[in-house]
Design a protein around this motif. Structure first.
Motif, PDB file in Angstrom:
ATOM      1  N   UNK A 255       0.838  -1.207   0.000  1.00 22.82           N
ATOM      2  CA  UNK A 255       0.000   0.000   0.000  1.00 22.82           C
ATOM      3  C   UNK A 255       0.869   1.253   0.000  1.00 22.82           C
ATOM      4  N   UNK A 256       0.365   2.323  -0.561  1.00 20.26           N
ATOM      5  CA  UNK A 256       1.087   3.595  -0.589  1.00 20.26           C
ATOM      6  C   UNK A 256       0.759   4.348   0.695  1.00 20.26           C
ATOM      7  N   UNK A 257       1.491   4.020   1.767  1.00 22.57           N
ATOM      8  CA  UNK A 257       1.226   4.635   3.070  1.00 22.57           C
ATOM      9  C   UNK A 257       2.267   5.689   3.425  1.00 22.57           C
ATOM     10  N   UNK A 258       3.022   6.154   2.456  1.00 21.86           N
ATOM     11  CA  UNK A 258       4.068   7.145   2.690  1.00 21.86           C
ATOM     12  C   UNK A 258       3.623   8.529   2.212  1.00 21.86           C
ATOM     13  N   UNK A 259       2.405   8.891   2.501  1.00 18.20           N
ATOM     14  CA  UNK A 259       1.853  10.157   2.033  1.00 18.20           C
ATOM     15  C   UNK A 259       2.597  11.368   2.583  1.00 18.20           C
ATOM     16  N   UNK A 260       3.219  11.239   3.743  1.00 17.62           N
ATOM     17  CA  UNK A 260       3.906  12.366   4.370  1.00 17.62           C
ATOM     18  C   UNK A 260       5.382  12.455   3.983  1.00 17.62           C
ATOM     19  N   UNK A 261       5.839  11.590   3.100  1.00 18.29           N
ATOM     20  CA  UNK A 261       7.245  11.601   2.703  1.00 18.29           C
ATOM     21  C   UNK A 261       7.560  12.840   1.880  1.00 18.29           C
ATOM     22  N   UNK A 262       8.772  13.367   2.066  1.00 15.80           N
ATOM     23  CA  UNK A 262       9.209  14.528   1.285  1.00 15.80           C
ATOM     24  C   UNK A 262       9.395  14.165  -0.183  1.00 15.80           C
ATOM     25  N   UNK A 263       9.890  12.954  -0.434  1.00 15.18           N
ATOM     26  CA  UNK A 263      10.123  12.508  -1.804  1.00 15.18           C
ATOM     27  C   UNK A 263       9.971  10.992  -1.870  1.00 15.18           C
ATOM     28  N   UNK A 264       9.510  10.514  -3.005  1.00 17.04           N
ATOM     29  CA  UNK A 264       9.346   9.077  -3.208  1.00 17.04           C
ATOM     30  C   UNK A 264       9.760   8.723  -4.627  1.00 17.04           C
ATOM     31  N   UNK A 265      10.256   7.515  -4.771  1.00 19.37           N
ATOM     32  CA  UNK A 265      10.539   6.983  -6.103  1.00 19.37           C
ATOM     33  C   UNK A 265      10.426   5.475  -6.010  1.00 19.37           C
ATOM     34  N   UNK A 266       9.779   4.862  -6.970  1.00 19.16           N
ATOM     35  CA  UNK A 266       9.614   3.415  -6.967  1.00 19.16           C
ATOM     36  C   UNK A 266      10.516   2.799  -8.021  1.00 19.16           C
ATOM     37  N   UNK A 267      11.296   1.796  -7.615  1.00 21.74           N
ATOM     38  CA  UNK A 267      12.145   1.045  -8.532  1.00 21.74           C
ATOM     39  C   UNK A 267      11.994  -0.438  -8.202  1.00 21.74           C
ATOM     40  N   UNK A 268      12.422  -1.279  -9.114  1.00 26.43           N
ATOM     41  CA  UNK A 268      12.385  -2.723  -8.893  1.00 26.43           C
ATOM     42  C   UNK A 268      13.803  -3.236  -8.792  1.00 26.43           C
ATOM     43  N   UNK A 269      14.079  -3.977  -7.735  1.00 25.83           N
ATOM     44  CA  UNK A 269      15.393  -4.563  -7.507  1.00 25.83           C
ATOM     45  C   UNK A 269      15.292  -6.058  -7.779  1.00 25.83           C
ATOM     46  N   UNK A 270      15.939  -6.525  -8.841  1.00 26.27           N
ATOM     47  CA  UNK A 270      15.950  -7.948  -9.177  1.00 26.27           C
ATOM     48  C   UNK A 270      17.134  -8.607  -8.481  1.00 26.27           C
ATOM     49  N   UNK A 271      16.860  -9.597  -7.647  1.00 26.48           N
ATOM     50  CA  UNK A 271      17.913 -10.286  -6.900  1.00 26.48           C
ATOM     51  C   UNK A 271      18.126 -11.688  -7.451  1.00 26.48           C
ATOM     52  N   UNK A 272      19.389 -12.089  -7.595  1.00 25.54           N
ATOM     53  CA  UNK A 272      19.697 -13.434  -8.073  1.00 25.54           C
ATOM     54  C   UNK A 272      19.568 -14.457  -6.944  1.00 25.54           C
ATOM     55  N   UNK A 273      19.675 -13.994  -5.698  1.00 23.53           N
ATOM     56  CA  UNK A 273      19.507 -14.839  -4.515  1.00 23.53           C
ATOM     57  C   UNK A 273      18.694 -14.053  -3.501  1.00 23.53           C
ATOM     58  N   UNK A 274      18.389 -14.643  -2.387  1.00 27.53           N
ATOM     59  CA  UNK A 274      17.565 -13.991  -1.388  1.00 27.53           C
ATOM     60  C   UNK A 274      18.331 -13.221  -0.335  1.00 27.53           C
ATOM     61  N   UNK A 275      19.595 -12.897  -0.588  1.00 35.76           N
ATOM     62  CA  UNK A 275      20.432 -12.209   0.390  1.00 35.76           C
ATOM     63  C   UNK A 275      20.868 -10.862  -0.155  1.00 35.76           C
ATOM     64  N   UNK A 276      20.835  -9.835   0.697  1.00 35.07           N
ATOM     65  CA  UNK A 276      21.349  -8.514   0.333  1.00 35.07           C
ATOM     66  C   UNK A 276      22.227  -7.986   1.464  1.00 35.07           C
ATOM     67  N   UNK A 277      23.111  -7.073   1.111  1.00 39.44           N
ATOM     68  CA  UNK A 277      23.965  -6.382   2.072  1.00 39.44           C
ATOM     69  C   UNK A 277      23.686  -4.892   1.940  1.00 39.44           C
ATOM     70  N   UNK A 278      23.523  -4.211   3.063  1.00 41.44           N
ATOM     71  CA  UNK A 278      23.303  -2.774   3.068  1.00 41.44           C
ATOM     72  C   UNK A 278      24.612  -2.128   3.501  1.00 41.44           C
ATOM     73  N   UNK A 279      25.130  -1.210   2.687  1.00 39.71           N
ATOM     74  CA  UNK A 279      26.433  -0.639   2.937  1.00 39.71           C
ATOM     75  C   UNK A 279      26.374   0.877   2.975  1.00 39.71           C
ATOM     76  N   UNK A 280      27.074   1.436   3.938  1.00 39.95           N
ATOM     77  CA  UNK A 280      27.251   2.874   4.024  1.00 39.95           C
ATOM     78  C   UNK A 280      28.718   3.144   4.205  1.00 39.95           C
ATOM     79  N   UNK A 281      29.066   4.088   5.033  1.00 42.05           N
ATOM     80  CA  UNK A 281      30.435   4.490   5.271  1.00 42.05           C
ATOM     81  C   UNK A 281      31.193   3.436   6.077  1.00 42.05           C
TER      82      UNK A 281
END
Length: 100
Positions: free
Chosen positions: A71-97
């Motif tokens: 559901x689109x429940x982010x009505x109060x967000x300053x900005x939104x963008x929808x993209x599709x992430x295709x994964x070859x496996x069910x694991x992801x890593x989130x990386x920052x600094x």
């Protein structure tokens, strides 16, 4: 309506304003934002998220897996963008600094 199948949350500092979500077969781009800078960009096994701030801070990243369109429940967000992430496996890593 049902909720997400799974959810994971990370709190980490972006590197140069970018947070990377990488799958098992991620092919990192040298310059994913050549020209106009979008809010996010997705390719096979890779997702780049732009932070709203260039200063040092911790960003909250929430990844959810849904069986259908959420559901689109982010009505109060300053900005939104929808993209599709295709994964070859069910694991992801989130990386920052220097953090995963």
């Amino acid at each position: 309506m049902t909720g997400p199948l799974a959810s994971v949350e990370a709190l980490l500092p972006p590197e140069h304003g970018i947070i990377i979500v990488a799958g098992a077969a991620a092919d990192f781009l040298d310059d994913p934002f050549a020209g106009e800078v979008p809010l996010c960009f997705a390719g096979d096994d890779i997702l780049y998220l732009m932070s709203a701030s260039d200063s040092y801070h911790c960003a909250r990243v929430v990844l959810e897996s849904w069986a259908a369109t959420p559901p689109d429940d982010r009505q109060d967000a300053d900005a939104q963008q929808q993209v599709t992430l295709a994964l070859s496996e069910g694991t992801v890593h989130v990386s920052g600094m220097l953090e995963f």
